[in-house]
Structures are given as C-alpha cells and as structure tokens.
Design a protein around this motif. Structure first.
Motif, short mmCIF file in Angstrom:
data_model
loop_
_atom_site.label_atom_id
_atom_site.label_comp_id
_atom_site.label_asym_id
_atom_site.label_seq_id
_atom_site.Cartn_x
_atom_site.Cartn_y
_atom_site.Cartn_z
N ARG A 116 1.25 6.96 42.83
CA ARG A 116 0.21 6.12 43.45
C ARG A 116 0.52 5.89 44.92
NH1 ARG A 116 -1.21 0.85 44.69
NH2 ARG A 116 -3.37 0.27 44.13
N GLU A 117 1.78 5.60 45.20
CA GLU A 117 2.16 5.32 46.58
C GLU A 117 1.98 6.55 47.47
OE1 GLU A 117 6.20 4.00 49.02
OE2 GLU A 117 6.04 3.64 46.87
N GLU A 118 2.38 7.72 46.95
CA GLU A 118 2.26 8.95 47.75
C GLU A 118 0.80 9.36 47.94
OE1 GLU A 118 4.46 10.40 49.47
OE2 GLU A 118 6.13 9.16 48.78
N LEU A 119 -0.02 9.20 46.92
CA LEU A 119 -1.44 9.53 47.06
C LEU A 119 -2.14 8.59 48.03
CD1 LEU A 119 -2.45 10.43 43.38
CD2 LEU A 119 -2.27 11.99 45.33
N VAL A 134 -7.55 5.84 44.26
CA VAL A 134 -6.30 6.39 43.75
C VAL A 134 -6.05 5.90 42.31
CG1 VAL A 134 -3.78 6.37 44.02
CG2 VAL A 134 -5.25 6.74 46.00
N ASP A 135 -6.37 4.66 42.04
CA ASP A 135 -6.21 4.15 40.68
C ASP A 135 -7.09 4.94 39.69
OD1 ASP A 135 -4.37 2.28 41.47
OD2 ASP A 135 -5.83 0.64 41.66
N ALA A 136 -8.27 5.32 40.17
CA ALA A 136 -9.14 6.13 39.30
C ALA A 136 -8.57 7.52 39.10
CB ALA A 136 -10.53 6.21 39.91
N LEU A 137 -7.85 8.04 40.12
CA LEU A 137 -7.27 9.37 40.01
C LEU A 137 -6.19 9.44 38.95
CD1 LEU A 137 -6.86 10.66 43.69
CD2 LEU A 137 -8.63 11.24 42.06
N ILE A 138 -5.30 8.47 38.96
CA ILE A 138 -4.13 8.56 38.05
C ILE A 138 -4.41 7.87 36.72
CG2 ILE A 138 -2.48 8.73 39.96
CD1 ILE A 138 -1.87 5.79 39.65
N GLY A 139 -5.54 7.17 36.61
CA GLY A 139 -5.88 6.54 35.32
C GLY A 139 -5.00 5.35 35.00
N ASP A 140 -5.26 4.80 33.83
CA ASP A 140 -4.51 3.61 33.42
C ASP A 140 -3.15 4.00 32.85
OD1 ASP A 140 -6.64 2.01 34.14
OD2 ASP A 140 -7.63 2.30 32.20
#
Length: 405
Positions: free
Chosen positions: A181-184, A399-405
């Motif tokens: 998340r941080e890198e994205l 980004v939260d939507a990219l990596i999901g829950d």
C-alpha cells in the motif's frame, strides 16, 4: 271438231279444279295457330287539352289547407363541440439534488475494486511466496506492465520492493499489505493538487474547457462535472461547443436541465469558438461561478481539427485566462491513451486528467502512466454509467481498492 274442242275445255276445267284443291290444302297447313280468345285491351291516346269554347269546366278536387300539410320538423341544432383545450406548456424538468462529492470514491470502492483485482491481489499473492526468486520478481514485473503502469514506474517499484522485502525478512500478510500500500501510494502520488480549479482571479466566472477524442465520454463527463459542482454549491453555465455532432448539444442541455444549469448552444455545424465565447459572455452577465465548455471530440491524428481546438482556447481567453483544461481519456485504451494525451498536451495546456470507464476492463496502472507522461494529475475518475458516478480522485481510496480488503 266440236267434240274435240269440248273435250279440251272439260280437261282444262278439271285441271284447274284439281290445282285449286292442292293449293288450298297447302295454305291450310301453313296458317299459324289461332290467337287466344281473350279480347285485347286497347288504350286510348291521351286527350288533347281543349281551349276556348271547347274547354271543359274544371272538376272539383279535394285540396288541403296549409294547416293540414305536415311540414318537416326543424332539426335541433347540434350541440357545439367544446373548444379544443390549448396544449399545456411542457412542465419544467424537476431539478435534481446531486449526491455530495465528499467521499464519493470511497462509496464506489467496491465497484472500482472489481476491475483492479488482477493488479493488487496479483501482487499480494506473488509477494506472499516463501521464496522470492528471480522468476517471482519477473512475474511481479509482468503483472505491473500488464496493468499499464508503464516501464519506468514498474522498474522503480520492483527495485523498492526488492530492498524492503530483503530488509523485512519474514513477511506476514498484514506486513505485506502495508508495504505494498505504501509503495503504490508513492507511485500514484499523494502530493499532487487534484482540486478542479473553478475560481478565477479576474472578475469573470471560472472557465473549464473539456477536451478529448471521440468516444471517451467527453460530453457525458461535462454533464456529470456540472453535477459535481452543483453538489458543492456552485452555479454553472454550460457551453455546447461541440457543434459537429448533432445530438451533443441536446445531450448537454439535458444534463444541465437536471441540475438547473443554463446551456448556451449554437447552430449545428456552426463555429465552436463563437459558442465558447458566447458561453463565457453569458456566464459573466448571469454572474455564475463556473462556465464549463464541452468541445468537439477529434482524432489526435487530424492536424486541422487539433488546430481548431487551439483556436477555441484562444477565443475563450479573450475574456480571461482558462482556469482548467481537462483531458478526458478512456481508461480501457491503455497505452494508446498516452499517445492521445501527448498530442493534446502539445495543442492546449492540459491541467488535469479525467479517466472514464475505470470500472470496466481498465487496469489501474494507467493512472500512474498518464501522470508520468504529462506531469499533470488525475483529478476525476468515472466509475459507471450513473449520473453521480464521477468522483474526485483520492489516491488512498484508489490504492485501497487495488489491494482489496
């Protein structure tokens, strides 16, 4: 001698008598049948009228008085048809109250995540392997390239991930998620100014021009942007400068009527620059906050059309500087969208990107690639066909939507 003469006379008489009998019998056979016994009726010809002394006295005939003659009854007058009612004036369209824009992308997160799982979840799955060998890092790189992140951003991200995973050592799922998340977020960029500028320093409304190629959803985006601004308490005038597509002005006017925005339009096939000029002029006279100008879609390979877009910009700037030039890109076109963006940026000074159809088959990496290509931020994203599916771009929610829950 006398005897001979007598004999001759007797012979002649006898022959004549016989001949008479024969002729009489033949006539009797040829007579027609007898007529019927009834006596035929003979009709006398009409008597000629007599005049003078020979005239007959008039015969008395029964006569009727006028009282006895039945006159035809007068027909009752037909009832007058009711006067045709004048057609009622069309009712004014009901003004809608758009959905607030604050946190709109967060509410649409599930819709965005459905099309981005291949990127975020793919990276998490690869990073969760026990041994991250060269083959695994190549798969990570391929995943990023397939998602349209671009070559240079992909290499940067892979290098940073390599270093941090090596330092981290053991990797729990939560640690990997936080790391990715941080890198994205760093890749997407959190330091851009993503606010759509709608306030002018001069004494005129803020002027926003929307440009893009055909089929990217430019006119629809302009209408949805009007809803975004109205939801934030701004007043809007729309300029239908797309005079080449017959339905464009009608479409934009319909969007405007739904939120109470006035639309300035010109004749079909008219000069788009004059429509844009008039729209800003009307906005000034009405005292609105923002003027949105929808320009005609054009192929980025057509030099003449691109030059005309520059003319529209110059004409509008006679009122004052443009505050925002938004380039609408179809997120599903991938790298082709970057070529379009590059050409448009050479003609007009692009200040922001609108990515439409990001909820379809688009890869989320296009956000990173187009920002790197133009050096300008993605400010709005379209996540569906709904009227309120245009959302201000928020990197964290994305980004939260990219990596999901």
């Amino acid at each position: 001698m006398d005897i001979v003469i007598l004999a001759v006379v007797i012979a002649v008489v006898v022959i004549g008598a016989v001949s008479g009998l024969v002729v009489g019998s033949r006539r009797k056979k040829q007579l027609p049948p007898s007529a019927p016994s009834s006596t035929p009726v003979i009709t006398e010809p009409p008597a000629e009228p007599h005049v003078g002394e020979e005239a007959e006295e008039p015969r008395e005939e029964p006569r009727r008085t006028i009282e006895e003659v039945e006159l035809p009854k007068a027909e009752a007058p037909a009832p007058e048809a009711p006067a045709a009612e004048e057609p009622a004036a069309p009712a004014a369209p009901e003004i809608e109250v758009p959905e607030p824009t604050a946190g709109r992308l967060v509410r649409l997160r599930a819709r965005l995540a459905r099309s981005q799982n291949s990127l975020g979840k793919g990276l998490l799955t690869l990073l969760s392997r026990e041994h991250l060998d060269e083959d695994t890092w190549e798969e990570i790189e391929d995943t990023l390239l397939t998602a349209d992140v671009g070559v240079a951003p992909t290499q940067e991200l892979v290098e940073r991930l390599r270093e941090r995973v090596k330092v981290l050592g053991t990797r729990t799922p939560d640690e990997l998620r936080a790391l990715l998340r941080e890198e994205l977020l760093t890749l997407v960029g959190t330091d851009y100014d993503r606010v759509v500028k709608t306030e002018s320093d001069a004494e005129i409304p803020g002027v926003v021009m929307v440009v893009g190629v055909n089929g990217t959803g430019k006119t629809t985006t302009t209408g949805k942007l009007a809803r975004v601004l109205v939801a934030d308490g701004r007043t809007v005038v729309l300029g239908a400068a797309d005079t080449f597509r017959a339905a464009a002005a009608d479409q934009l006017q319909t969007w405007g009527e739904r939120v109470g925005a006035y639309t300035v339009r010109g004749p079909e096939g008219g000069d788009p620059a004059s429509v844009a000029f008039d729209a800003v002029k009307e906005g000034k006279e009405m005292g609105v906050d923002v003027v949105l100008i929808d320009t005609a879609g054009r192929l980025h390979t057509k030099t003449g059309l691109m030059d005309e877009l520059g003319k529209v910009k110059r004409v509008v700037e006679k009122h004052g500087p443009l505050d925002e030039v938004l380039l609408v890109l179809d997120a599903t076109t991938g790298q082709n969208g970057l070529v379009q963006a590059r050409v448009f940026a050479e003609v007009v000074d692009i200040t922001g990107i609108v990515l439409t159809k990001l909820d379809g088959t688009a890869k989320g990496g296009i956000v990173v690639a187009v920002q790197r290509e133009l050096g300008v931020p993605v400010k709005l994203v379209g996540l569906g066909e709904g009227a309120d599916d245009l959302a201000p771009f928020e990197p964290e929610a994305f980004v939260d939507a990219l990596i999901g829950d």
